[in-house]
Design a protein around this motif. Structure first.
Motif, PDB file in Angstrom:
ATOM      1  N   LEU A 181     -14.637 137.022  73.164  1.00  0.00           N
ATOM      2  CA  LEU A 181     -15.608 136.520  72.270  1.00  0.00           C
ATOM      3  C   LEU A 181     -15.775 137.332  71.155  1.00  0.00           C
ATOM      4  O   LEU A 181     -15.900 136.782  69.872  1.00  0.00           O
ATOM      5  CB  LEU A 181     -17.033 136.664  73.073  1.00  0.00           C
ATOM      6  CG  LEU A 181     -17.270 135.475  73.986  1.00  0.00           C
ATOM      7  CD1 LEU A 181     -18.476 135.740  74.805  1.00  0.00           C
ATOM      8  CD2 LEU A 181     -17.224 134.078  73.528  1.00  0.00           C
ATOM      9  N   SER A 182     -15.651 138.674  71.220  1.00  0.00           N
ATOM     10  CA  SER A 182     -15.740 139.901  70.152  1.00  0.00           C
ATOM     11  C   SER A 182     -14.529 139.421  69.100  1.00  0.00           C
ATOM     12  O   SER A 182     -14.787 139.175  67.942  1.00  0.00           O
ATOM     13  CB  SER A 182     -15.686 141.074  70.726  1.00  0.00           C
ATOM     14  OG  SER A 182     -16.640 141.261  71.374  1.00  0.00           O
ATOM     15  N   LEU A 183     -13.225 139.045  69.733  1.00  0.00           N
ATOM     16  CA  LEU A 183     -12.121 138.817  68.923  1.00  0.00           C
ATOM     17  C   LEU A 183     -12.248 137.358  68.209  1.00  0.00           C
ATOM     18  O   LEU A 183     -11.881 137.438  67.127  1.00  0.00           O
ATOM     19  CB  LEU A 183     -10.833 138.861  70.012  1.00  0.00           C
ATOM     20  CG  LEU A 183      -9.515 138.714  69.238  1.00  0.00           C
ATOM     21  CD1 LEU A 183      -9.171 139.561  68.294  1.00  0.00           C
ATOM     22  CD2 LEU A 183      -8.299 138.433  70.354  1.00  0.00           C
ATOM     23  N   ILE A 184     -12.632 136.383  68.749  1.00  0.00           N
ATOM     24  CA  ILE A 184     -12.815 135.171  68.380  1.00  0.00           C
ATOM     25  C   ILE A 184     -13.805 135.270  67.026  1.00  0.00           C
ATOM     26  O   ILE A 184     -13.701 134.595  65.951  1.00  0.00           O
ATOM     27  CB  ILE A 184     -13.241 134.034  69.178  1.00  0.00           C
ATOM     28  CG1 ILE A 184     -11.924 134.038  70.187  1.00  0.00           C
ATOM     29  CG2 ILE A 184     -13.393 132.937  68.557  1.00  0.00           C
ATOM     30  CD1 ILE A 184     -10.559 133.405  69.796  1.00  0.00           C
ATOM     31  N   THR A 185     -14.785 135.865  67.376  1.00  0.00           N
ATOM     32  CA  THR A 185     -15.798 135.966  66.394  1.00  0.00           C
ATOM     33  C   THR A 185     -15.540 136.839  65.119  1.00  0.00           C
ATOM     34  O   THR A 185     -15.662 136.514  63.710  1.00  0.00           O
ATOM     35  CB  THR A 185     -17.114 136.847  66.984  1.00  0.00           C
ATOM     36  OG1 THR A 185     -17.601 136.090  67.988  1.00  0.00           O
ATOM     37  CG2 THR A 185     -18.286 137.155  65.827  1.00  0.00           C
ATOM     38  N   THR A 186     -14.735 137.888  65.234  1.00  0.00           N
ATOM     39  CA  THR A 186     -13.986 138.617  64.271  1.00  0.00           C
ATOM     40  C   THR A 186     -13.005 137.574  63.323  1.00  0.00           C
ATOM     41  O   THR A 186     -12.975 137.864  62.274  1.00  0.00           O
ATOM     42  CB  THR A 186     -13.131 140.069  64.777  1.00  0.00           C
ATOM     43  OG1 THR A 186     -14.143 140.655  65.577  1.00  0.00           O
ATOM     44  CG2 THR A 186     -12.855 140.818  63.397  1.00  0.00           C
ATOM     45  N   LEU A 187     -12.483 137.031  64.012  1.00  0.00           N
ATOM     46  CA  LEU A 187     -11.408 136.075  63.336  1.00  0.00           C
ATOM     47  C   LEU A 187     -11.917 134.956  62.706  1.00  0.00           C
ATOM     48  O   LEU A 187     -11.759 134.670  61.390  1.00  0.00           O
ATOM     49  CB  LEU A 187     -10.281 135.443  64.612  1.00  0.00           C
ATOM     50  CG  LEU A 187      -9.546 136.585  65.373  1.00  0.00           C
ATOM     51  CD1 LEU A 187      -8.533 135.639  66.233  1.00  0.00           C
ATOM     52  CD2 LEU A 187      -8.274 137.122  64.128  1.00  0.00           C
ATOM     53  N   SER A 188     -13.078 134.621  63.279  1.00  0.00           N
ATOM     54  CA  SER A 188     -14.086 133.534  62.230  1.00  0.00           C
ATOM     55  C   SER A 188     -14.486 134.239  61.199  1.00  0.00           C
ATOM     56  O   SER A 188     -14.529 133.718  60.242  1.00  0.00           O
ATOM     57  CB  SER A 188     -15.171 133.057  63.099  1.00  0.00           C
ATOM     58  OG  SER A 188     -16.049 132.361  62.548  1.00  0.00           O
ATOM     59  N   PHE A 189     -14.945 135.322  61.117  1.00  0.00           N
ATOM     60  CA  PHE A 189     -15.382 135.759  59.904  1.00  0.00           C
ATOM     61  C   PHE A 189     -14.307 136.441  58.849  1.00  0.00           C
ATOM     62  O   PHE A 189     -14.256 136.127  57.801  1.00  0.00           O
ATOM     63  CB  PHE A 189     -16.303 137.226  60.406  1.00  0.00           C
ATOM     64  CG  PHE A 189     -16.665 137.887  59.262  1.00  0.00           C
ATOM     65  CD1 PHE A 189     -17.550 137.692  58.304  1.00  0.00           C
ATOM     66  CD2 PHE A 189     -16.264 139.322  58.981  1.00  0.00           C
ATOM     67  CE1 PHE A 189     -18.088 138.403  57.287  1.00  0.00           C
ATOM     68  CE2 PHE A 189     -16.488 140.119  57.717  1.00  0.00           C
ATOM     69  CZ  PHE A 189     -17.409 139.561  56.877  1.00  0.00           C
ATOM     70  N   ALA A 190     -12.994 137.034  59.570  1.00  0.00           N
ATOM     71  CA  ALA A 190     -12.133 137.306  58.459  1.00  0.00           C
ATOM     72  C   ALA A 190     -11.369 136.349  57.849  1.00  0.00           C
ATOM     73  O   ALA A 190     -11.238 136.212  56.988  1.00  0.00           O
ATOM     74  CB  ALA A 190     -11.270 138.280  59.670  1.00  0.00           C
ATOM     75  N   PHE A 191     -11.191 134.909  58.609  1.00  0.00           N
ATOM     76  CA  PHE A 191     -10.634 133.994  58.264  1.00  0.00           C
ATOM     77  C   PHE A 191     -11.333 132.775  57.470  1.00  0.00           C
ATOM     78  O   PHE A 191     -11.105 131.816  57.243  1.00  0.00           O
ATOM     79  CB  PHE A 191      -9.557 133.424  59.114  1.00  0.00           C
ATOM     80  CG  PHE A 191      -8.197 134.398  59.419  1.00  0.00           C
ATOM     81  CD1 PHE A 191      -7.198 134.339  58.559  1.00  0.00           C
ATOM     82  CD2 PHE A 191      -8.442 135.159  60.337  1.00  0.00           C
ATOM     83  CE1 PHE A 191      -6.285 135.143  58.905  1.00  0.00           C
ATOM     84  CE2 PHE A 191      -7.330 135.893  60.898  1.00  0.00           C
ATOM     85  CZ  PHE A 191      -6.180 136.096  60.249  1.00  0.00           C
ATOM     86  N   ARG A 192     -12.711 133.208  57.568  1.00  0.00           N
ATOM     87  CA  ARG A 192     -13.710 132.319  56.869  1.00  0.00           C
ATOM     88  C   ARG A 192     -13.598 131.132  57.432  1.00  0.00           C
ATOM     89  O   ARG A 192     -13.810 130.000  56.729  1.00  0.00           O
ATOM     90  CB  ARG A 192     -13.490 132.288  55.342  1.00  0.00           C
ATOM     91  CG  ARG A 192     -13.508 133.536  54.685  1.00  0.00           C
ATOM     92  CD  ARG A 192     -14.717 134.300  54.814  1.00  0.00           C
ATOM     93  NE  ARG A 192     -14.902 135.563  53.914  1.00  0.00           N
ATOM     94  CZ  ARG A 192     -15.980 136.238  54.054  1.00  0.00           C
ATOM     95  NH1 ARG A 192     -17.119 135.698  54.500  1.00  0.00           N
ATOM     96  NH2 ARG A 192     -16.052 137.482  53.501  1.00  0.00           N
ATOM     97  N   ILE A 193     -13.742 130.944  58.672  1.00  0.00           N
ATOM     98  CA  ILE A 193     -13.639 129.641  59.542  1.00  0.00           C
ATOM     99  C   ILE A 193     -14.909 129.604  60.585  1.00  0.00           C
ATOM    100  O   ILE A 193     -15.177 130.323  61.012  1.00  0.00           O
ATOM    101  CB  ILE A 193     -12.399 129.194  60.097  1.00  0.00           C
ATOM    102  CG1 ILE A 193     -11.979 130.323  61.159  1.00  0.00           C
ATOM    103  CG2 ILE A 193     -11.393 129.169  59.078  1.00  0.00           C
ATOM    104  CD1 ILE A 193     -10.706 130.082  62.010  1.00  0.00           C
ATOM    105  N   GLY A 194     -15.232 128.522  60.733  1.00  0.00           N
ATOM    106  CA  GLY A 194     -16.350 128.450  61.931  1.00  0.00           C
ATOM    107  C   GLY A 194     -17.669 128.886  61.767  1.00  0.00           C
ATOM    108  O   GLY A 194     -18.178 128.818  60.692  1.00  0.00           O
ATOM    109  N   ALA A 195     -18.382 129.384  62.670  1.00  0.00           N
ATOM    110  CA  ALA A 195     -19.537 129.802  62.847  1.00  0.00           C
ATOM    111  C   ALA A 195     -19.921 130.851  61.736  1.00  0.00           C
ATOM    112  O   ALA A 195     -20.990 131.262  61.523  1.00  0.00           O
ATOM    113  CB  ALA A 195     -20.289 130.042  64.255  1.00  0.00           C
TER     114      ALA A 195
END
Length: 577
Positions: A181-195
């Motif tokens: 979950l931490s990895l997916i959250t970081t990717l969502s913020f880094a690549f400007r996608i999702g929540a």
């Protein structure tokens, strides 16, 4: 694994086009941080399975302290390489925070991983599958969901997954889920996608770090609480096991019975051997099954025990074969699985009592023999000597012989010796001089004791003829004698009353004084005289109560002898025989 850590740190810094020497020192700092953290954990007795409540805070503290070497080495390495602009205090804190968080995010799952940690996959595969599907759904919502609506839902679902996963499946699977979950959250913020894709940089860093910290805090804190609870439960079970071993292995019979119903709840092996029943039989019985006919019921025994706290309760028990045992019972109120109960020690003193009774009878018999010999032998000879001396003195007086006065003195001396011999005989066998009459012996005891200056009064109440054995009367007299002597020597009494009442059922002997009473630290007496009185009462099957008088002043010694109870017990023995 330190070479891999060194190469990883070196590769990351070289990829960011930093100087070779500084990158190598920074990688060495990461390896040194890992080694230092592990050394701290080993020195502090860390358990890699996180099986104790202190292991979680110990792991967090060791990681926070150990990871300080990483930024320290990097600062030195890049300073020597001429790159000092990038390593101010803020950069140092950021480096330390990143490495510490990385350890807390990744290391617990690898440290605690063992074959046992994956048992939930075998024991509860359906639940694990549902949990993994929930984890996948949460990750999909993080990447694909609209930022405005899905972010609170992601946070809620993620925290619920951490709580459920930690409580149901343990630390390893929940740590794996927190990492994903931490990895997916970081990717969502880094690549400007999702929540988390629409957040500004500072706002996003704060929210992402807070979310990651919350995930780690939830599963680590729940793990700490669960391991503390399980550790306390294990300690309690170990203590109960030790107590059970002591209880079962005790050579003295012990049992636990319910206070309200008197039913046995636990019995040890010694109790089974003493009474002859099996464990299943005794656990289906109550304490009343041990009471022979005519013996006081448990309620009466409790009243006796309350009147004599700290003293063993003397009673009788019957075995499965019908054999009557003299027992000393010690009891204590306990809580047994949430209900009031009594822990009871029941020592078989039949042999000891029989030996004591035989010893007392032998002593009394020898005293009677010596007293009889002194009365019939020495007493008669002294009487003859006194009469002869008196006759010679009278003859000398008639003949006006100067020796007449000397002969009179000799006659008086012989008479005095006769009186002293009679007192000795009365002490050796007090009832002999009273022709076995207990009333007369107690009256004589009161008269002799009053000579000390403290009035001793005797009073008898006759509701029926007194018909008891001589040895019983002798023991009762000795109990009264000891109680009076104690009152005269220790109580400082100004008056002592001896009361003897008897009827159809038995008799009651009371010795009351108005003295200072028994000391607080020994409310029932602990001297040899007290123990002797209790033994004499037990020898004749009577109950002895020692304490303060009903009005709270002075001492009270009461001996109850119930003739019907003794006869009923004897009849029960005969029936079983």
């Amino acid at each position: 694994m330190w070479p891999a850590v060194l190469l990883g740190g070196l590769g990351i810094d070289l990829w960011q086009e930093r100087p070779l020497f500084g990158s190598f020192v920074a990688g060495a700092g990461l390896a040194a941080s890992s080694a230092f953290t592990l050394w701290l954990l080993e020195r502090c007795g860390f358990d890699r399975t996180f099986s104790r409540g202190r292991d979680v805070p110990l792991f967090i503290g060791a990681a926070a302290i150990g990871m300080t070497l990483g930024p320290a080495f990097a600062y030195v390495g890049y300073s020597l390489s001429g790159v000092i602009w990038a390593y101010d205090a803020v950069s140092w804190m950021r480096w330390w925070g990143n490495t510490t968080t990385g350890v807390l995010l990744v290391a617990p799952a690898f440290v605690a991983a063992s074959p046992d940690s994956f048992l939930p996959l075998k024991e509860r595969p359906f639940e694990v599958l549902v949990w993994i599907l929930g984890l996948i759904a949460c990750c999909a919502l993080t990447v694909l969901g609209p930022a405005e609506y899905s972010r609170p839902l992601v946070a809620l679902v993620a925290l619920v997954l951490m709580v459920v996963g930690t409580m149901r499946f343990g630390l390893v699977l929940s740590a794996f889920g927190a990492f994903v979950l931490s990895l997916i959250t970081t990717l969502s913020f880094a690549f400007r996608i999702g929540a988390f894709g629409q957040l500004k940089e500072l706002q996003g860093l704060v929210i992402v770090w807070t979310f990651v910290a919350a995930l780690n805090f939830v599963y680590l804190s729940i793990t700490a609480l669960l391991t503390q609870r399980d550790g306390a439960a294990r300690a309690r079970l170990q203590a109960e096991h030790r107590y059970a071993e002591i209880f079962e292995g005790s050579p003295q019979p012990i049992w636990v019975h319910q206070r309200s119903t008197l039913r046995f709840l636990m019995v040890n092996a010694a109790a089974l051997r003493q009474y002859g029943w099996s464990r299943e039989q005794m656990l289906s019985m109550s304490v009343t099954a041990l009471m022979p006919p005519g013996e006081p019921l448990p309620e009466e025994l409790e009243q006796t025990a309350a009147a004599n706290p700290g003293e063993p309760l003397e009673t009788r028990h019957v075995t499965r074969e019908g054999r009557i045992l003299d027992v000393e019972v010690f009891s204590r109120a306990i809580d047994f699985a949430g209900e009031p109960a009594e822990l009871v020690f029941a020592m078989d003193v039949t042999g000891r009592r029989a030996f004591g009774r035989s010893l007392i009878e032998a002593i009394a018999s020898e005293q009677r023999r010596i007293g009889q010999e002194m009365h019939d032998g020495l007493g008669q000879e002294l009487t003859g000597l006194a009469l002869s001396a008196r006759a010679l003195a009278n003859r000398a007086a008639r003949e006006r012989d100067a020796i007449a006065d000397d002969l009179n003195q000799l006659a008086s001396l012989a008479t005095s010796c006769i009186h002293d011999a009679r007192l000795i005989v009365q002490g050796l066998s007090p009832l002999t001089d009273a022709d076995g009459n207990l009333d007369a012996a107690l009256q004589a005891l009161a008269q002799r004791s009053s000579l000390s200056g403290t009035p001793v009064r005797f009073r008898a109440r006759h509701d029926a003829p007194l018909n008891i054995e001589l040895k019983v009367r002798n023991h009762l007299y000795r109990i009264a004698q000891e109680a009076v002597q104690n009152a005269l020597k220790h109580a400082g009494a100004t008056g002592i009353d001896i009361e003897l009442g008897y009827g159809q059922d038995g008799l009651r002997l009371e010795i009351l004084d108005d003295g200072r009473g028994l000391p607080v630290d020994h409310p029932n007496g602990a001297g040899l005289g007290m123990r002797t009185m209790r033994f004499r009462a037990s020898a004749i099957g009577a109950r002895l109560l020692i304490g303060r008088r009903a009005d709270g002043t002075g001492n009270s010694v009461v001996c109850d002898f119930n003739r019907k109870v003794r006869a009923g017990a004897a009849a029960g023995i005969a029936m079983r025989a």
